[in-house]
Structures are given as C-alpha cells and as structure tokens.
Design a protein around this motif. Structure first.
Motif, PDB file in Angstrom:
ATOM      1  N   SER A   1       0.844  -1.189   0.000  1.00 26.80           N
ATOM      2  CA  SER A   1       0.000   0.000   0.000  1.00 26.80           C
ATOM      3  C   SER A   1       0.880   1.239   0.000  1.00 26.80           C
ATOM      4  CB  SER A   1      -0.928  -0.001   1.219  1.00 26.80           C
ATOM      5  OG  SER A   1      -0.158  -0.009   2.413  1.00 26.80           O
ATOM      6  N   LEU A   2       0.322   2.334  -0.470  1.00 30.79           N
ATOM      7  CA  LEU A   2       1.018   3.614  -0.487  1.00 30.79           C
ATOM      8  C   LEU A   2       0.546   4.456   0.681  1.00 30.79           C
ATOM      9  CD1 LEU A   2       0.742   4.400  -4.308  1.00 30.79           C
ATOM     10  CD2 LEU A   2       2.824   3.741  -3.081  1.00 30.79           C
ATOM     11  N   ALA A   3       1.496   5.074   1.385  1.00 37.95           N
ATOM     12  CA  ALA A   3       1.142   5.939   2.512  1.00 37.95           C
ATOM     13  C   ALA A   3       0.613   7.287   2.021  1.00 37.95           C
ATOM     14  CB  ALA A   3       2.345   6.149   3.420  1.00 37.95           C
ATOM     15  N   PHE A   4       1.177   7.794   0.918  1.00 42.06           N
ATOM     16  CA  PHE A   4       0.745   9.065   0.347  1.00 42.06           C
ATOM     17  C   PHE A   4       1.337   9.205  -1.043  1.00 42.06           C
ATOM     18  CE2 PHE A   4       4.495   9.818   2.992  1.00 42.06           C
ATOM     19  CZ  PHE A   4       5.362  10.491   2.140  1.00 42.06           C
ATOM     20  N   VAL A   5       0.866  10.207  -1.774  1.00 43.97           N
ATOM     21  CA  VAL A   5       1.322  10.488  -3.132  1.00 43.97           C
ATOM     22  C   VAL A   5       1.720  11.962  -3.212  1.00 43.97           C
ATOM     23  CG1 VAL A   5       0.647  10.604  -5.569  1.00 43.97           C
ATOM     24  CG2 VAL A   5      -0.145   8.705  -4.145  1.00 43.97           C
ATOM     25  N   LEU A   6       2.872  12.236  -3.817  1.00 36.88           N
ATOM     26  CA  LEU A   6       3.353  13.600  -4.048  1.00 36.88           C
ATOM     27  C   LEU A   6       3.280  13.897  -5.544  1.00 36.88           C
ATOM     28  CD1 LEU A   6       6.521  13.563  -1.749  1.00 36.88           C
ATOM     29  CD2 LEU A   6       4.221  14.382  -1.174  1.00 36.88           C
ATOM     30  N   GLN A   7       2.811  15.089  -5.886  1.00 32.69           N
ATOM     31  CA  GLN A   7       2.642  15.440  -7.299  1.00 32.69           C
ATOM     32  C   GLN A   7       3.290  16.789  -7.558  1.00 32.69           C
ATOM     33  OE1 GLN A   7       0.705  17.754  -9.264  1.00 32.69           O
ATOM     34  NE2 GLN A   7       1.397  16.675 -11.099  1.00 32.69           N
ATOM     35  N   VAL A   8       3.966  16.905  -8.722  1.00 32.34           N
ATOM     36  CA  VAL A   8       4.908  18.002  -8.955  1.00 32.34           C
ATOM     37  C   VAL A   8       4.354  19.168  -9.773  1.00 32.34           C
ATOM     38  CG1 VAL A   8       6.909  16.474  -8.742  1.00 32.34           C
ATOM     39  CG2 VAL A   8       5.873  16.832 -10.997  1.00 32.34           C
ATOM     40  N   GLY A   9       3.039  19.319  -9.838  1.00 25.03           N
ATOM     41  CA  GLY A   9       2.469  20.461 -10.533  1.00 25.03           C
ATOM     42  C   GLY A   9       1.899  20.128 -11.894  1.00 25.03           C
ATOM     43  N   ASP A  10       1.149  21.093 -12.465  1.00 17.91           N
ATOM     44  CA  ASP A  10       0.287  20.835 -13.612  1.00 17.91           C
ATOM     45  C   ASP A  10      -0.662  19.686 -13.292  1.00 17.91           C
ATOM     46  OD1 ASP A  10       1.449  22.933 -14.909  1.00 17.91           O
ATOM     47  OD2 ASP A  10       2.331  21.771 -16.538  1.00 17.91           O
ATOM     48  N   PHE A  11      -1.204  19.754 -12.096  1.00 16.33           N
ATOM     49  CA  PHE A  11      -2.214  18.797 -11.646  1.00 16.33           C
ATOM     50  C   PHE A  11      -3.555  19.099 -12.315  1.00 16.33           C
ATOM     51  CE2 PHE A  11      -4.974  17.124  -8.060  1.00 16.33           C
ATOM     52  CZ  PHE A  11      -4.605  15.791  -8.216  1.00 16.33           C
ATOM     53  N   GLU A  12      -3.886  20.361 -12.433  1.00 13.77           N
ATOM     54  CA  GLU A  12      -5.090  20.864 -13.097  1.00 13.77           C
ATOM     55  C   GLU A  12      -6.381  20.397 -12.412  1.00 13.77           C
ATOM     56  OE1 GLU A  12      -5.253  20.961 -17.360  1.00 13.77           O
ATOM     57  OE2 GLU A  12      -3.074  21.108 -17.539  1.00 13.77           O
ATOM     58  N   PRO A  13      -6.587  20.809 -11.163  1.00 10.26           N
ATOM     59  CA  PRO A  13      -7.817  20.443 -10.461  1.00 10.26           C
ATOM     60  C   PRO A  13      -8.971  21.393 -10.807  1.00 10.26           C
ATOM     61  CG  PRO A  13      -6.403  21.676  -8.995  1.00 10.26           C
ATOM     62  CD  PRO A  13      -5.654  21.542 -10.290  1.00 10.26           C
ATOM     63  N   HIS A  14      -9.456  21.305 -12.045  1.00  4.23           N
ATOM     64  CA  HIS A  14     -10.532  22.182 -12.505  1.00  4.23           C
ATOM     65  C   HIS A  14     -11.880  21.623 -12.068  1.00  4.23           C
ATOM     66  CE1 HIS A  14      -7.470  24.058 -14.935  1.00  4.23           C
ATOM     67  NE2 HIS A  14      -7.294  22.960 -15.655  1.00  4.23           N
ATOM     68  N   ARG A  15     -12.632  22.424 -11.345  1.00  2.00           N
ATOM     69  CA  ARG A  15     -13.971  22.010 -10.929  1.00  2.00           C
ATOM     70  C   ARG A  15     -15.001  22.246 -12.027  1.00  2.00           C
ATOM     71  NH1 ARG A  15     -14.444  25.964  -6.020  1.00  2.00           N
ATOM     72  NH2 ARG A  15     -13.583  27.248  -7.700  1.00  2.00           N
ATOM     73  N   ASP A  16     -14.771  23.287 -12.828  1.00  2.00           N
ATOM     74  CA  ASP A  16     -15.775  23.689 -13.821  1.00  2.00           C
ATOM     75  C   ASP A  16     -15.125  24.611 -14.845  1.00  2.00           C
ATOM     76  OD1 ASP A  16     -15.480  26.158 -12.430  1.00  2.00           O
ATOM     77  OD2 ASP A  16     -17.178  25.687 -11.132  1.00  2.00           O
ATOM     78  N   GLU A  17     -15.924  25.102 -15.777  1.00  2.00           N
ATOM     79  CA  GLU A  17     -15.414  25.969 -16.844  1.00  2.00           C
ATOM     80  C   GLU A  17     -14.862  27.282 -16.297  1.00  2.00           C
ATOM     81  OE1 GLU A  17     -15.040  25.339 -20.001  1.00  2.00           O
ATOM     82  OE2 GLU A  17     -16.122  23.438 -20.191  1.00  2.00           O
ATOM     83  N   ALA A  18     -15.416  27.753 -15.190  1.00  2.00           N
ATOM     84  CA  ALA A  18     -14.908  28.998 -14.604  1.00  2.00           C
ATOM     85  C   ALA A  18     -13.476  28.824 -14.128  1.00  2.00           C
ATOM     86  CB  ALA A  18     -15.816  29.433 -13.450  1.00  2.00           C
TER      87      ALA A  18
END
Length: 281
Positions: free
Chosen positions: A37-54
């Motif tokens: 199992s993984l304890a956590f995940v690290l991400q280096v940017g350009d994740f792009e968590p867009h909720r909507d068009e705005a």
C-alpha cells in the motif's frame, strides 16, 4: 510480501493535466502487483484540479489545451483518491481557485494543495514544495492580487517570486523537495546531447533554473522531485561533506510509466524501487 513495521512506500507523479483517473489506475496497478500500500502520493504540478469551466478560464494555456479533465468527479465526491495526494502548482493551474487560499487547502477529500510554498511532515518525511515556474522579469516583482485576474495575463500567476523562494529557504531542511521546473545543473555531461533542441531545453546548460537549484543547495534534501519537461530523468546534486541529493524528474501521466516513481522509506533510508516491479523485501 510484507513490509517491516518501520517501512512505508510513497509515490511521486509527474504532470497530470487533469488525468486523475489515469493516475489512480496506474498507482493502483503498482500496489496490486507489488502487494504494497502507499502511505501518500506527491505530485509536482500541472495537476489541473478544474472544478468547472470557470476554473478552466483562469488557467494559462492555449485554448486547444484547455480541457476540464477528471477532477470534478473527485471534487463532487463521486470518486475518491485511495490515498492522500499532496500537490504543488505548475504553470497550468486554475489560479482563480488555488490563489484564493495561497497557503494551501484540501481541494477534494484526501487531495491537498500545498500552497505557493508548503511544508508538511508526512509519516516522518519532511516535504517542502515550491509552486510555479521561473521568469526572470517576474521574479523580483510582487505577484498581482487575485482581484486583477482577467485584467492581466493568466501567465502572471504562474511564476514563483523571490519572496516565495525566501519563504521556502526558511524551511531549513527537507527530506523531499517538490518543484515543478528542474533545478539547473542536474544533467550529466554525457547526457547533454539527448536534451539538445528538445521541449524547453535548447541545450543542456539551459535546462532548469538557478533559483530551484539554490533551494536544492540550501535545503540539501535527500530527494528532489520535478516535472514540467515531460521527460523522465535521474541525476544527482553533490553537496559538501559527501552529501548529495537524488533528483527524480518525471514525465506526464499521458506518456506512461515515466510519470510515476515509488519510494521506500526504511528508517533513515529513502530509496526508489523499480517501477511496476515488486520491491525487494
């Protein structure tokens, strides 16, 4: 195969560009094959968590690259991340959303933006993150206030500043340093020809930026993680007293396994394990 009690695994992920489902699927595949199992995940940017068009409208990118991606399903709790995810900002993010809380926040269940500068202790692993990319003209200026979004270029919100770097240096030490752009001077001379004329790398000497390197030299992390160039590479930064930092550069999730790396922490040892392979006991 079971871990020792003081052993944990965490993953690092390159540019996601909204492909959260692909990231989750590939990491679950590793866990299944490795029986870990993984304890956590690290991400280096350009994740792009867009909720909507705005949100999408506040990202700096050509129109052909502006796509909502999978994040809305996680934000709306129709899907969940199987482990805590911690990400920094790259140069393609919804800054209208993220910069409303520049010190970081939980953008969806188990998904955390670390802020413009973030420091977290995760299972005894000290993580320092710096969001953004370098632009020499913007470096010594103050970032525009969020109220000016729409009246200035979206790009103006993608750069880190001198103040950001100074805040990150105040962390003092780090086990893992998260950057979007590469530090300068990490490409070995024998690998230089392979970078000639490639994406954002007209030559080996021009890859990366000196302020990311300044942070590496100041914090002397055991591990540096970065993305941005959409290519996998491993290198070292040598410090005094036989101390050195491992540099792990990751490609984008769309490009396959080079976007993903898994690390094992055993006591004071932090070691990369073979991607898609079963780690040694």
């Amino acid at each position: 195969m079971s871990s020792q009690p003081d052993t944990l695994f965490f993953a690092a992920v390159g540019d996601v560009h909204g492909h959260m489902d692909r990231m989750v699927r590939d990491l679950q595949d590793w866990s299944r094959k490795a029986r870990q199992s993984l304890a956590f995940v690290l991400q280096v940017g350009d994740f792009e968590p867009h909720r909507d068009e705005a949100d999408l409208a506040t990202m700096a990118a050509p129109a052909r690259y502006k796509r909502l991606g999978d994040f809305a399903a996680y934000h709306q709790r129709r899907r969940r991340f199987p482990w805590p995810v911690y990400f920094i900002g790259g140069n393609h993010e919804p800054h209208g959303h993220l910069d409303a809380t520049p010190d970081g926040f939980e953008v969806a269940p188990d998904c955390h933006y670390l802020g413009r500068v973030g420091i977290r202790e995760l299972h005894g692993v000290r993580v320092v993150g710096l969001s953004g990319v370098h632009d020499e003209a913007a470096f010594t200026r103050r970032r525009p206030p969020l109220s000016r979004l729409g009246s200035v270029s979206n790009k103006d919100f993608t750069y880190f500043t001198e103040e950001d770097v100074e805040r990150a240096m105040e962390a003092g030490t780090a086990d893992v340093l998260l950057l979007h752009d590469w530090p300068s001077g990490v490409i070995a001379a024998e690998d230089g020809a392979d970078f000639l004329g490639r994406r954002r790398s007209p030559s080996r000497e021009e890859v990366g930026n000196p302020y990311a390197r300044l942070l590496v030299d100041a914090l002397r992390p055991r591990l540096v993680l970065c993305g941005h160039l959409h290519r996998a590479y491993r290198g070292w930064v040598e410090h005094a007293e036989d101390v050195r930092s491992r540099v792990c550069c990751l490609s984008s999730v769309e490009e396959g396994p080079g976007a993903l790396a898994v690390f094992r922490v055993m006591g004071e040892t932090l070691q990369e394990v073979t991607w898609m392979g079963v780690p040694e006991p």
